[in-house]
Design an enzyme around this catalytic site. Sequence first.
Site, PDB file in Angstrom:
ATOM      1  N   ARG A  46       0.841  -1.215   0.000  1.00 48.55           N
ATOM      2  CA  ARG A  46       0.000   0.000   0.000  1.00 48.55           C
ATOM      3  C   ARG A  46       0.872   1.260   0.000  1.00 48.55           C
ATOM      4  O   ARG A  46       0.549   2.271  -0.618  1.00 48.55           O
ATOM      5  CB  ARG A  46      -0.943  -0.025   1.203  1.00 48.55           C
ATOM      6  N   GLN A 101      -9.943   9.101   8.456  1.00 48.25           N
ATOM      7  CA  GLN A 101      -9.668   7.722   8.842  1.00 48.25           C
ATOM      8  C   GLN A 101      -8.561   7.159   7.957  1.00 48.25           C
ATOM      9  O   GLN A 101      -8.032   6.084   8.229  1.00 48.25           O
ATOM     10  CB  GLN A 101     -10.922   6.851   8.688  1.00 48.25           C
ATOM     11  N   HIS A 159      -6.506   7.395  12.423  1.00 50.92           N
ATOM     12  CA  HIS A 159      -6.052   6.000  12.323  1.00 50.92           C
ATOM     13  C   HIS A 159      -4.581   5.901  11.942  1.00 50.92           C
ATOM     14  O   HIS A 159      -4.130   4.841  11.518  1.00 50.92           O
ATOM     15  CB  HIS A 159      -6.909   5.238  11.303  1.00 50.92           C
ATOM     16  N   CYS A 209       7.835   2.524  16.635  1.00 46.22           N
ATOM     17  CA  CYS A 209       8.601   1.429  17.250  1.00 46.22           C
ATOM     18  C   CYS A 209       7.816   0.867  18.435  1.00 46.22           C
ATOM     19  O   CYS A 209       7.499   1.598  19.393  1.00 46.22           O
ATOM     20  CB  CYS A 209       9.973   1.942  17.730  1.00 46.22           C
ATOM     21  N   LEU A 221     -20.522   7.514  -2.211  1.00 51.36           N
ATOM     22  CA  LEU A 221     -21.022   6.821  -3.412  1.00 51.36           C
ATOM     23  C   LEU A 221     -22.381   6.193  -3.125  1.00 51.36           C
ATOM     24  O   LEU A 221     -23.307   6.269  -3.923  1.00 51.36           O
ATOM     25  CB  LEU A 221     -20.008   5.736  -3.816  1.00 51.36           C
ATOM     26  N   GLU A 222     -22.457   5.574  -1.923  1.00 49.10           N
ATOM     27  CA  GLU A 222     -23.734   4.925  -1.552  1.00 49.10           C
ATOM     28  C   GLU A 222     -24.300   5.593  -0.307  1.00 49.10           C
ATOM     29  O   GLU A 222     -23.555   5.936   0.613  1.00 49.10           O
ATOM     30  CB  GLU A 222     -23.498   3.442  -1.227  1.00 49.10           C
ATOM     31  N   ALA A 224     -16.753  10.785  -5.410  1.00 55.67           N
ATOM     32  CA  ALA A 224     -16.231  11.923  -4.636  1.00 55.67           C
ATOM     33  C   ALA A 224     -15.768  13.075  -5.520  1.00 55.67           C
ATOM     34  O   ALA A 224     -16.023  14.252  -5.219  1.00 55.67           O
ATOM     35  CB  ALA A 224     -15.086  11.450  -3.735  1.00 55.67           C
TER      36      ALA A 224
HETATM   37  C1  BV8 Z   1     -11.324   1.331  19.299  1.00 54.09           C
HETATM   38  C2  BV8 Z   1      -6.172   0.264   9.915  1.00 54.09           C
HETATM   39  C3  BV8 Z   1     -11.419   1.707  21.680  1.00 54.09           C
HETATM   40  C4  BV8 Z   1      -5.665   1.388   9.078  1.00 54.09           C
HETATM   41  C5  BV8 Z   1      -8.500   0.174  10.481  1.00 54.09           C
HETATM   42  C6  BV8 Z   1     -18.067   0.555  19.444  1.00 54.09           C
HETATM   43  C7  BV8 Z   1     -17.325   1.563  20.068  1.00 54.09           C
HETATM   44  C8  BV8 Z   1     -15.932   1.545  20.030  1.00 54.09           C
HETATM   45  C9  BV8 Z   1     -15.265   0.519  19.370  1.00 54.09           C
HETATM   46  C10 BV8 Z   1     -15.986  -0.482  18.748  1.00 54.09           C
HETATM   47  C11 BV8 Z   1     -17.378  -0.470  18.788  1.00 54.09           C
HETATM   48  N1  BV8 Z   1     -17.806  -1.567  18.122  1.00 54.09           N
HETATM   49  C12 BV8 Z   1     -16.750  -2.240  17.647  1.00 54.09           C
HETATM   50  C13 BV8 Z   1     -15.627  -1.638  18.016  1.00 54.09           C
HETATM   51  C14 BV8 Z   1     -14.267  -2.100  17.703  1.00 54.09           C
HETATM   52  C15 BV8 Z   1     -13.761  -1.664  16.343  1.00 54.09           C
HETATM   53  C16 BV8 Z   1     -14.798  -1.582  15.274  1.00 54.09           C
HETATM   54  O1  BV8 Z   1     -15.327  -0.512  15.001  1.00 54.09           O
HETATM   55  N2  BV8 Z   1     -15.082  -2.680  14.628  1.00 54.09           N
HETATM   56  C17 BV8 Z   1     -16.052  -2.668  13.530  1.00 54.09           C
HETATM   57  C18 BV8 Z   1     -15.580  -3.617  12.440  1.00 54.09           C
HETATM   58  C19 BV8 Z   1     -17.408  -2.998  14.098  1.00 54.09           C
HETATM   59  N3  BV8 Z   1     -13.090  -0.376  16.447  1.00 54.09           N
HETATM   60  C20 BV8 Z   1     -11.801  -0.343  16.854  1.00 54.09           C
HETATM   61  O2  BV8 Z   1     -11.172  -1.315  17.207  1.00 54.09           O
HETATM   62  C21 BV8 Z   1     -11.146   1.034  16.896  1.00 54.09           C
HETATM   63  N4  BV8 Z   1     -10.553   1.224  18.209  1.00 54.09           N
HETATM   64  O3  BV8 Z   1     -12.516   1.228  19.243  1.00 54.09           O
HETATM   65  O4  BV8 Z   1     -10.605   1.557  20.486  1.00 54.09           O
HETATM   66  C22 BV8 Z   1     -11.784   3.125  21.814  1.00 54.09           C
HETATM   67  C23 BV8 Z   1     -13.042   3.563  21.383  1.00 54.09           C
HETATM   68  C24 BV8 Z   1     -13.374   4.900  21.537  1.00 54.09           C
HETATM   69  C25 BV8 Z   1     -12.490   5.775  22.126  1.00 54.09           C
HETATM   70  C26 BV8 Z   1     -11.254   5.321  22.560  1.00 54.09           C
HETATM   71  C27 BV8 Z   1     -10.894   4.005  22.403  1.00 54.09           C
HETATM   72  C28 BV8 Z   1     -10.015   1.136  15.895  1.00 54.09           C
HETATM   73  C29 BV8 Z   1     -10.581   1.290  14.509  1.00 54.09           C
HETATM   74  C30 BV8 Z   1      -9.462   1.488  13.470  1.00 54.09           C
HETATM   75  C31 BV8 Z   1      -9.158   0.189  12.827  1.00 54.09           C
HETATM   76  N5  BV8 Z   1      -8.199   0.379  11.729  1.00 54.09           N
HETATM   77  N6  BV8 Z   1      -7.563   0.030   9.557  1.00 54.09           N
HETATM   78  C32 BV8 Z   1      -5.613   0.942   7.637  1.00 54.09           C
HETATM   79  O5  BV8 Z   1      -5.204  -0.201   7.370  1.00 54.09           O
HETATM   80  O6  BV8 Z   1      -5.973   1.780   6.788  1.00 54.09           O
HETATM   81  S1  BV8 Z   1     -10.119   0.017   9.964  1.00 54.09           S
HETATM   82  C33 BV8 Z   1     -10.367   0.584   8.374  1.00 54.09           C
HETATM   83  O7  BV8 Z   1     -11.766   0.953   8.329  1.00 54.09           O
HETATM   84  C34 BV8 Z   1      -9.612   1.833   7.994  1.00 54.09           C
HETATM   85  O8  BV8 Z   1      -8.973   2.488   9.065  1.00 54.09           O
HETATM   86  C35 BV8 Z   1     -10.694   2.731   7.498  1.00 54.09           C
HETATM   87  O9  BV8 Z   1     -10.302   3.999   7.646  1.00 54.09           O
HETATM   88  C36 BV8 Z   1     -11.828   2.338   8.362  1.00 54.09           C
HETATM   89  C37 BV8 Z   1     -13.170   2.818   7.889  1.00 54.09           C
HETATM   90  O10 BV8 Z   1     -13.348   2.350   6.552  1.00 54.09           O
HETATM   91  P1  BV8 Z   1     -13.820   3.415   5.448  1.00 54.09           P
HETATM   92  O11 BV8 Z   1     -12.786   4.481   5.354  1.00 54.09           O
HETATM   93  O12 BV8 Z   1     -15.206   3.840   5.739  1.00 54.09           O
HETATM   94  O13 BV8 Z   1     -13.726   2.558   4.121  1.00 54.09           O
HETATM   95  P2  BV8 Z   1     -14.818   1.519   3.580  1.00 54.09           P
HETATM   96  O14 BV8 Z   1     -14.172   0.732   2.497  1.00 54.09           O
HETATM   97  O15 BV8 Z   1     -15.451   0.805   4.712  1.00 54.09           O
HETATM   98  O16 BV8 Z   1     -15.942   2.475   2.939  1.00 54.09           O
HETATM   99  C38 BV8 Z   1     -15.621   3.254   1.797  1.00 54.09           C
HETATM  100  C39 BV8 Z   1     -16.874   4.035   1.435  1.00 54.09           C
HETATM  101  O17 BV8 Z   1     -16.561   4.865   0.329  1.00 54.09           O
HETATM  102  C40 BV8 Z   1     -18.029   3.133   1.009  1.00 54.09           C
HETATM  103  O18 BV8 Z   1     -19.225   3.579   1.616  1.00 54.09           O
HETATM  104  C41 BV8 Z   1     -18.094   3.314  -0.518  1.00 54.09           C
HETATM  105  O19 BV8 Z   1     -19.439   3.280  -0.994  1.00 54.09           O
HETATM  106  C42 BV8 Z   1     -17.536   4.704  -0.696  1.00 54.09           C
HETATM  107  N7  BV8 Z   1     -16.859   4.920  -1.979  1.00 54.09           N
HETATM  108  C43 BV8 Z   1     -16.145   4.018  -2.710  1.00 54.09           C
HETATM  109  N8  BV8 Z   1     -15.681   4.630  -3.826  1.00 54.09           N
HETATM  110  C44 BV8 Z   1     -16.088   5.934  -3.772  1.00 54.09           C
HETATM  111  C45 BV8 Z   1     -16.831   6.116  -2.594  1.00 54.09           C
HETATM  112  N9  BV8 Z   1     -17.389   7.293  -2.251  1.00 54.09           N
HETATM  113  C46 BV8 Z   1     -17.197   8.330  -3.108  1.00 54.09           C
HETATM  114  N10 BV8 Z   1     -16.483   8.237  -4.244  1.00 54.09           N
HETATM  115  C47 BV8 Z   1     -15.927   7.070  -4.613  1.00 54.09           C
HETATM  116  N11 BV8 Z   1     -15.215   6.987  -5.764  1.00 54.09           N
END
Ligand code: BV8
Length: 234
Positions: free
Chosen positions: A55, A90, A108, A116, A202-203, A219
């Site tokens: 990436r 994010q 993020h 480290c 997009l959606e 976008a």
């Molecule tokens: C945490 C690493 C505690 C970086 C990522 C409730 C409360 C708190 C936590 C949780 C909770 N329930 C569950 C949790 C735990 C968990 C979580 O959310 N799990 C999910 C799966 C249910 N969360 C965590 O663990 C987080 N930490 O909660 O710590 C805490 C809480 C609060 C306060 C203090 C401490 C940590 C989350 C971060 C995880 N890291 N990745 C990387 O590799 O990049 S996740 C990953 O998903 C990325 O970070 C990314 O940024 C994130 C969100 O994804 P999106 O950016 O939305 O991307 P996605 O593909 O999903 O969607 C793209 C959208 O774009 C789509 O809608 C699509 O239609 C649209 N699109 C596509 N093309 C286009 C477009 N739009 C316009 N134009 C286009 N051309």
Amino acid sequence: MKVFILTGAGISAESGAGTFRDPKGFWATFDPMKLATPEGFAADPDQVHAFYNARRRDLLTAEANDAHRALTRLEQALIRAGGGFWLCTQNIDDLHERAGTRRVHHMHGELLQSLCAHCGGLAPCRSDLSTADICRACGRAGGLRPDVVWFGETPYGMEQIEEALVSADVFAAIGTSGTVYPAAGFAGLARAAGIETWLVNLEIYGASWEFDHHLAGRATQVVPEFVTRLLGRI
Ligand code: BV8
């Protein structure tokens, strides 16, 4: 006017950066629990490094797009008018910065920075990382990882984010699926605070009832439209 913008992978999709939950997204091919958790990194650091190294290499050849540039125009106009602009992304890419946006908060983390695990040292990182690399701060090997917040880890700057969010007049979620918390909860926080909310994506997804306004499309088409509408109100 104070504007709080949350962006996700969708704003960088047309720059060639991948998304996560689209049909051809990262999580359709890879297991996030193996690649985006501390446990996955501990179990197989080489596999996680390979995922982020690929990436990072792609990012170095990517370019910012018209959606990133539109948000830079919005920032400049708001600051000139004495308003406020807070961009929380994010995304771990630097495309907002390359488009000229000055105030970017990476909740993020950042792909072009290493962390480290031994000493917490941060350093710029524009080449592949491996377990053989030695941390310049502590001199130890095996601890360097991408400075990226994985599942189960605390996003960066949550207090500052919440402060900026509740003092905004307008909140917009752009290019995000609203599935990852705590970012997915920001729209509900904004709505509860009586803030005008926009979904620009997009959606138009499930929790879209949380948003006063929707702009559906790619976008590079809808973000300039969103910015034009806000500029007309400054
Ligand atoms: C945490 C690493 C505690 C970086 C990522 C409730 C409360 C708190 C936590 C949780 C909770 N329930 C569950 C949790 C735990 C968990 C979580 O959310 N799990 C999910 C799966 C249910 N969360 C965590 O663990 C987080 N930490 O909660 O710590 C805490 C809480 C609060 C306060 C203090 C401490 C940590 C989350 C971060 C995880 N890291 N990745 C990387 O590799 O990049 S996740 C990953 O998903 C990325 O970070 C990314 O940024 C994130 C969100 O994804 P999106 O950016 O939305 O991307 P996605 O593909 O999903 O969607 C793209 C959208 O774009 C789509 O809608 C699509 O239609 C649209 N699109 C596509 N093309 C286009 C477009 N739009 C316009 N134009 C286009 N051309």
